[in-house]
Design a protein around this motif. Structure first.
Motif, PDB file in Angstrom:
ATOM      1  N   PHE A   6      16.613 -24.818  39.782  1.00  0.00           N
ATOM      2  CA  PHE A   6      16.479 -23.130  40.123  1.00  0.00           C
ATOM      3  C   PHE A   6      15.057 -22.758  41.586  1.00  0.00           C
ATOM      4  CE2 PHE A   6      15.350 -18.991  40.485  1.00  0.00           C
ATOM      5  CZ  PHE A   6      17.336 -18.345  40.735  1.00  0.00           C
ATOM      6  N   THR A   7      14.593 -23.442  41.014  1.00  0.00           N
ATOM      7  CA  THR A   7      12.920 -23.020  42.538  1.00  0.00           C
ATOM      8  C   THR A   7      13.612 -23.757  44.006  1.00  0.00           C
ATOM      9  OG1 THR A   7      11.825 -24.645  41.661  1.00  0.00           O
ATOM     10  CG2 THR A   7      11.405 -22.864  41.021  1.00  0.00           C
ATOM     11  N   THR A   8      14.457 -25.162  43.605  1.00  0.00           N
ATOM     12  CA  THR A   8      14.278 -26.081  44.430  1.00  0.00           C
ATOM     13  C   THR A   8      15.509 -25.465  45.063  1.00  0.00           C
ATOM     14  OG1 THR A   8      13.146 -28.024  43.788  1.00  0.00           O
ATOM     15  CG2 THR A   8      14.986 -28.450  45.032  1.00  0.00           C
ATOM     16  N   ALA A   9      16.333 -25.440  44.653  1.00  0.00           N
ATOM     17  CA  ALA A   9      17.389 -24.341  45.088  1.00  0.00           C
ATOM     18  C   ALA A   9      17.505 -23.361  45.942  1.00  0.00           C
ATOM     19  CB  ALA A   9      18.853 -24.467  44.017  1.00  0.00           C
ATOM     20  N   LEU A  10      16.910 -22.696  45.406  1.00  0.00           N
ATOM     21  CA  LEU A  10      16.387 -21.412  45.671  1.00  0.00           C
ATOM     22  C   LEU A  10      15.346 -21.574  46.530  1.00  0.00           C
ATOM     23  CD1 LEU A  10      16.300 -18.328  45.345  1.00  0.00           C
ATOM     24  CD2 LEU A  10      14.221 -18.469  44.288  1.00  0.00           C
ATOM     25  N   ALA A  11      14.466 -22.807  47.309  1.00  0.00           N
ATOM     26  CA  ALA A  11      14.158 -22.845  48.253  1.00  0.00           C
ATOM     27  C   ALA A  11      14.820 -23.412  49.374  1.00  0.00           C
ATOM     28  CB  ALA A  11      13.117 -24.281  47.630  1.00  0.00           C
ATOM     29  N   GLY A  12      15.886 -24.102  49.313  1.00  0.00           N
ATOM     30  CA  GLY A  12      17.222 -24.301  49.828  1.00  0.00           C
ATOM     31  C   GLY A  12      17.332 -23.613  50.460  1.00  0.00           C
ATOM     32  N   PHE A  13      18.262 -22.143  49.529  1.00  0.00           N
ATOM     33  CA  PHE A  13      19.229 -20.991  50.214  1.00  0.00           C
ATOM     34  C   PHE A  13      18.435 -20.052  50.870  1.00  0.00           C
ATOM     35  CE2 PHE A  13      20.958 -16.810  49.301  1.00  0.00           C
ATOM     36  CZ  PHE A  13      21.771 -16.733  49.440  1.00  0.00           C
ATOM     37  N   GLY A  14      17.147 -19.758  50.816  1.00  0.00           N
ATOM     38  CA  GLY A  14      16.567 -18.755  51.692  1.00  0.00           C
ATOM     39  C   GLY A  14      16.083 -19.816  52.842  1.00  0.00           C
ATOM     40  N   THR A  15      15.724 -21.248  52.889  1.00  0.00           N
ATOM     41  CA  THR A  15      15.901 -22.067  54.603  1.00  0.00           C
ATOM     42  C   THR A  15      17.054 -21.866  54.958  1.00  0.00           C
ATOM     43  OG1 THR A  15      14.159 -23.373  53.595  1.00  0.00           O
ATOM     44  CG2 THR A  15      15.273 -24.321  55.678  1.00  0.00           C
ATOM     45  N   GLY A  16      18.190 -22.022  54.741  1.00  0.00           N
ATOM     46  CA  GLY A  16      19.056 -21.903  54.973  1.00  0.00           C
ATOM     47  C   GLY A  16      19.367 -20.909  55.541  1.00  0.00           C
ATOM     48  N   LEU A  17      19.608 -19.703  54.848  1.00  0.00           N
ATOM     49  CA  LEU A  17      19.671 -18.415  55.030  1.00  0.00           C
ATOM     50  C   LEU A  17      19.277 -18.198  56.051  1.00  0.00           C
ATOM     51  CD1 LEU A  17      21.713 -16.547  54.514  1.00  0.00           C
ATOM     52  CD2 LEU A  17      19.827 -15.092  52.889  1.00  0.00           C
ATOM     53  N   SER A  18      17.551 -18.545  56.557  1.00  0.00           N
ATOM     54  CA  SER A  18      16.613 -18.049  57.315  1.00  0.00           C
ATOM     55  C   SER A  18      17.174 -18.872  58.889  1.00  0.00           C
ATOM     56  CB  SER A  18      15.514 -18.581  56.822  1.00  0.00           C
ATOM     57  OG  SER A  18      15.437 -19.881  57.247  1.00  0.00           O
ATOM     58  N   LEU A  19      18.004 -20.132  58.584  1.00  0.00           N
ATOM     59  CA  LEU A  19      18.645 -20.943  60.543  1.00  0.00           C
ATOM     60  C   LEU A  19      19.978 -20.136  60.577  1.00  0.00           C
ATOM     61  CD1 LEU A  19      17.500 -24.349  58.975  1.00  0.00           C
ATOM     62  CD2 LEU A  19      16.334 -22.494  61.083  1.00  0.00           C
ATOM     63  N   ILE A  20      20.168 -19.738  59.561  1.00  0.00           N
ATOM     64  CA  ILE A  20      21.259 -19.091  60.239  1.00  0.00           C
ATOM     65  C   ILE A  20      22.082 -17.599  60.866  1.00  0.00           C
ATOM     66  CG2 ILE A  20      23.021 -21.217  58.919  1.00  0.00           C
ATOM     67  CD1 ILE A  20      24.189 -19.246  56.882  1.00  0.00           C
ATOM     68  N   VAL A  21      20.872 -16.656  59.845  1.00  0.00           N
ATOM     69  CA  VAL A  21      21.256 -15.316  60.250  1.00  0.00           C
ATOM     70  C   VAL A  21      21.240 -15.074  61.684  1.00  0.00           C
ATOM     71  CG1 VAL A  21      20.396 -13.006  59.361  1.00  0.00           C
ATOM     72  CG2 VAL A  21      20.402 -14.827  58.167  1.00  0.00           C
ATOM     73  N   ALA A  22      20.085 -15.627  61.748  1.00  0.00           N
ATOM     74  CA  ALA A  22      20.496 -14.422  63.555  1.00  0.00           C
ATOM     75  C   ALA A  22      21.564 -14.762  64.178  1.00  0.00           C
ATOM     76  CB  ALA A  22      19.355 -16.234  64.238  1.00  0.00           C
ATOM     77  N   ILE A  23      21.140 -14.104  65.497  1.00  0.00           N
ATOM     78  CA  ILE A  23      22.206 -13.973  66.031  1.00  0.00           C
ATOM     79  C   ILE A  23      23.062 -15.175  67.097  1.00  0.00           C
ATOM     80  CG2 ILE A  23      23.154 -12.129  68.200  1.00  0.00           C
ATOM     81  CD1 ILE A  23      21.681 -10.179  65.975  1.00  0.00           C
ATOM     82  N   GLY A  24      24.180 -15.302  67.159  1.00  0.00           N
ATOM     83  CA  GLY A  24      24.530 -16.449  68.060  1.00  0.00           C
ATOM     84  C   GLY A  24      25.518 -16.726  67.957  1.00  0.00           C
TER      85      GLY A  24
END
Length: 207
Positions: A6-24
């Motif tokens: 669960f924590t590994t998946a959550l880490a992936g979720f957070g990392t992925g979200l941080s990369l795509i949320v930025a306005i582009g």
């Protein structure tokens, strides 16, 4: 599911979200399609599935291949930069000289080509070298730190992409009332134009 998984998946979720949320450019396009309610499922699907494929390539270790071919990233950057500049010019034209009746109709829909929306979504995704750097290289590198749990990390990152684009595409409908006025569309197109032109210029400058 174990706590570690669960924590590994959550880490992936957070990392992925941080990369795509930025306005582009990609997010601006998905937002506009969502408000228009035009080919939203296709556009969201293209963006999410493309991210999932790129994330899988990164987790599988394809990042080394991308690094070994810098000329390929340069070519993608030039093509993507030119495409974004062209799209930015069109958005600027809509903002400066809106077509008669521009805005949402009584049903909240807008006219346009679903095929053009699909092709634009594909171009904005696959002609952006930053996508390869973020998903294939960066996410792939971070995933490798999780050892045997790297695929769980990748699934979490792909899920973040899916939820983000779904929320952006369908959640943007909450702006329908505001964007029923042509002036509001001019503002949105102005923001889209500025984003596309800035991103296009940056890609060409860095190519």
């Amino acid at each position: 599911m174990t706590y570690g998984t669960f924590t590994t998946a959550l880490a992936g979720f957070g990392t992925g979200l941080s990369l795509i949320v930025a306005i582009g450019a990609q997010n601006a396009f998905v937002l506009r399609q969502g408000v228009h309610r035009q080919a939203v499922l296709r556009v969201v699907g293209i963006c999410a599935v493309s991210d999932a494929v790129l994330i899988a390539l990164g987790v599988a270790g394809v990042g080394a291949v991308v690094t070994a071919w810098p000329a390929a990233l340069t070519a993608v950057g030039v093509a993507g930069g030119l495409f974004l500049l062209g799209y930015g010019v069109l958005a600027a034209q809509r903002a400066l000289r809106p077509a008669t009746g521009e805005g949402l109709d009584a049903r909240g829909a807008a006219t346009g080509s679903a095929r053009a929306a699909v092709l634009t979504a594909l171009a904005l995704t696959w002609l952006n070298p930053h996508v390869y750097l973020d998903t294939v290289l960066l996410l792939g590198s971070v995933a490798s730190d999780h050892g045997t749990g790297r695929w769980v990390f990748g699934v979490g990152a792909a899920l973040a992409s899916l939820l983000w684009f779904t929320g952006l595409g369908y959640g943007s409908r909450l702006l329908t009332g505001l964007l029923s006025r042509p002036k509001a569309w001019r503002v949105l197109d102005g923001v889209v134009a500025a984003t596309m032109l800035a991103m296009g210029g940056m890609l060409l400058a860095g190519a």
